[in-house]
Write a protein that holds these residues in place. Structure first.
Motif, mmCIF file in Angstrom:
data_model
loop_
_atom_site.group_PDB
_atom_site.id
_atom_site.type_symbol
_atom_site.label_atom_id
_atom_site.label_comp_id
_atom_site.label_asym_id
_atom_site.label_seq_id
_atom_site.Cartn_x
_atom_site.Cartn_y
_atom_site.Cartn_z
ATOM 1 N N PRO A 125 0.809 -1.225 0.000
ATOM 2 C CA PRO A 125 0.000 0.000 0.000
ATOM 3 C C PRO A 125 0.839 1.271 0.000
ATOM 4 O O PRO A 125 0.401 2.301 -0.533
ATOM 5 N N LEU A 126 2.033 1.222 0.584
ATOM 6 C CA LEU A 126 2.942 2.361 0.438
ATOM 7 C C LEU A 126 3.284 2.572 -1.038
ATOM 8 O O LEU A 126 3.272 3.702 -1.544
ATOM 9 N N ALA A 127 3.569 1.476 -1.738
ATOM 10 C CA ALA A 127 3.963 1.565 -3.146
ATOM 11 C C ALA A 127 2.811 2.046 -4.018
ATOM 12 O O ALA A 127 3.014 2.807 -4.972
ATOM 13 N N SER A 128 1.591 1.605 -3.719
ATOM 14 C CA SER A 128 0.469 2.080 -4.531
ATOM 15 C C SER A 128 0.215 3.562 -4.289
ATOM 16 O O SER A 128 -0.256 4.266 -5.179
ATOM 17 N N THR A 129 0.547 4.048 -3.095
ATOM 18 C CA THR A 129 0.465 5.490 -2.841
ATOM 19 C C THR A 129 1.481 6.240 -3.694
ATOM 20 O O THR A 129 1.173 7.284 -4.280
ATOM 21 N N VAL A 130 2.693 5.703 -3.758
ATOM 22 C CA VAL A 130 3.725 6.312 -4.604
ATOM 23 C C VAL A 130 3.272 6.322 -6.066
ATOM 24 O O VAL A 130 3.366 7.333 -6.765
#
Length: 544
Positions: A125-130
């Protein structure tokens, strides 16, 4: 979009076309018969309900907060877990941020809100935010084929290669099987090698199957970085970490290992005893599992998430791009019966709905080599919790989060969450055991051939070569990316079958090396059953 979906409801589409919900033309203002107007106004809502109104308040959240210290301590006492950290965000305020226990068993360093953990798949989910940040800048769209930005991208089907989008890869619906590429990572291959060899992995149905794929997800994140002409790690710094002041967060293993205040990985020894035995290098799958962070940092990210891309009153990431990550894109768990609810996967988030119809977002992170993490959000309540731990997955962070949310909603927990989640993880461990128990050697095994009949180099287009050699009268095999590779001792099991100890994140004990001979001569092939999960584990003897 009050229905919680990126798609309009049929009711919305019909209304926009001037048609009633049963195909009757809509009544215009003033056309309701006078004798019905008052009754209609009293009995009916002016419009269908949208987002479920908040059911929590500060008092209910405070009641759950008051239990957090005790439950965290209870979880540690019951399991012996060396340490953990927890943070809670409510209505854009960090209400709780605390560490418990020690960074490494047997050493005095205490865990604090600033202690850096490897967060495993909370990286997603951090990566999808990025990636949403890149979408918001209109550099890419979720529906763009990734091959547009990475011309080397290829899967085992031409149509899928040409059409797989960012949304397909970040929602695990590309058709790649669960674990595709993971065993290459365990052997030490880098991201470029692994992504370049995914085209040999068999595919399930495109867009109508769900399989949790770390390297499919990694390809989606990497392609977003390619579109920005940046390294993934630098992109995350620029889009997210720097803007939120997340100075302890990184997608580089080196940054985690340089941190003086970092939590060490632990595995259980039994009887609530733990040991720090392993190092986990997730750089190859960084977007999917390579982030490290503290609960203080992650609380800032949760504020951004709950704020629909806004942080401290400032827009950081486009709200529509963030919202697209939070809605279902894949069915990850179809309902097993009519009363049951299905589970979904968004873009980097597990998505579900509770008894009140509220959306629940969450994700767990798991390193079998010694880390377990979990994040949970009720966006409609503006409430989120994150828990990071120093031990191999046993359901502990999931239990902490579930107990907190349950208490906030009901005043006290309705389920023994620690026992419940522990049972689920035990079931998963049982399911991961090898099909053949190579610890049970036959009482009268068929003798092996001479060592020379097995030695040699065996080629494989996916894993690279295996070199079987004789060392001090015993057989061993080498495989992996560098000149030396990883050496596995081979122990005779039965006939032309030998056993070896598996390594890495996916290790599950002894596996088999099954040699096939041509008549009475030397072996022609060897199949390593541990590496043959999708039919890619047979190696053929090199001639000459």
């Amino acid at each position: 979009m009050t229905n919680g979906s990126v798609f309009p409801t049929r009711r919305t589409m019909l209304k926009s076309a001037g048609v009633g919900v049963v195909g009757i033309p809509l009544l215009t203002a003033g056309s309701v018969p006078p004798h019905l107007a008052g009754a209609a106004a009293a009995a009916l809502l002016p419009a269908p309900p949208g987002q479920v109104p908040p059911l929590l308040d500060r008092a209910k959240v405070d009641r759950a907060l008051a239990r957090l210290d005790d439950f965290a301590g209870y979880a540690m006492d019951q399991t012996g877990l060396p340490g953990l950290a927890v943070a809670v965000v409510y209505q854009d305020e960090v209400l709780y941020s605390k560490g418990f226990g020690v960074r490494e068993v047997g050493k005095p360093g205490k865990i604090t809100p600033d202690t850096v953990f490897q967060v495993a798949s909370v990286s997603k989910p951090l990566a999808s935010t990025v990636t949403a940040g890149v979408v918001g800048q209109l550099v890419i769209a979720w529906t763009d084929p990734v091959i547009r930005y990475n011309r080397d991208f290829a899967l085992n089907d031409g149509y899928v290669t040409e059409n797989a989008t960012f949304a397909d890869l970040l929602s695990h619906r590309s058709g790649l099987q669960t674990g595709a590429g993971d065993l290459l990572e365990d052997l030490g291959f880098d991201r470029d090698y692994i992504l370049a060899h995914l085209n040999q992995q068999p595919l399930d149905a495109f867009r109508s199957s769900y399989h949790y794929s770390n390297f499919g997800f990694t390809e989606g994140g990497q392609a977003a970085a390619d579109a920005m002409h940046m390294e993934w790690e630098d992109l995350a710094d620029r889009i997210l970490f720097r803007k939120l002041g997340m100075s302890s967060s990184s997608y580089r293993l080196g940054d985690y290992e340089k941190a003086a205040d970092r939590a060490i990985l632990h595995v259980p020894l039994g009887n609530t005893q733990w040991a720090a035995k392993y190092r986990r290098d997730p750089d190859a799958e960084a977007p999917a599992g390579g982030a490290s962070s503290s609960v203080r940092d992650l609380a800032q990210w949760l504020r951004l998430q709950l704020g629909n891309g806004t942080y401290d009153g400032n827009p950081v990431i486009d709200a529509a791009a963030v919202h697209a990550t939070d809605v279902p894109h894949s069915v990850s768990g179809p309902a097993s019966s009519p009363p049951a609810r299905s589970r979904f996967y968004g873009l980097g988030w597990n998505v579900s709905y509770d008894d009140e119809g509220r959306v629940q977002l969450g994700h767990s992170g798991a390193f079998n080599l010694g880390a377990a993490t979990a994040v949970s959000m009720l966006p409609g309540e503006q409430l989120a919790i994150v828990a990071l731990t120093t031990g191999r997955p046993q359901g502990i962070p999931e239990a902490i989060n579930a107990d907190f949310v349950d208490t906030a909603q009901h005043g006290s927990p309705t389920v023994d969450w620690l026992a419940f989640t522990a049972a689920i993880f035990r079931q998963q461990d049982e399911a991961d055991k090898p099909e053949v128990d190579y610890t049970k050697v036959p009482s009268n095994p068929t003798p092996a051939g001479p060592n020379a009949s097995y030695t040699g180099t065996y080629d494989n287009s996916y894993y690279g070569p295996v070199v079987v050699e004789e060392e001090d009268g015993r057989l061993a095999m080498r495989m992996g990316p560098d000149t030396k590779g990883t050496t596995f001792a081979l122990t005779h099991f039965d006939g032309d079958t030998f056993s070896f100890e598996t390594i890495g994140e996916n290790a599950n004990g002894l596996a088999g090396a099954l040699f096939t001979k041509a008549g009475m001569g030397s072996s022609e092939q060897v199949t390593l059953d541990f590496y043959d999960r999708t039919g890619l584990g047979t190696f053929t003897r090199r001639l000459g």
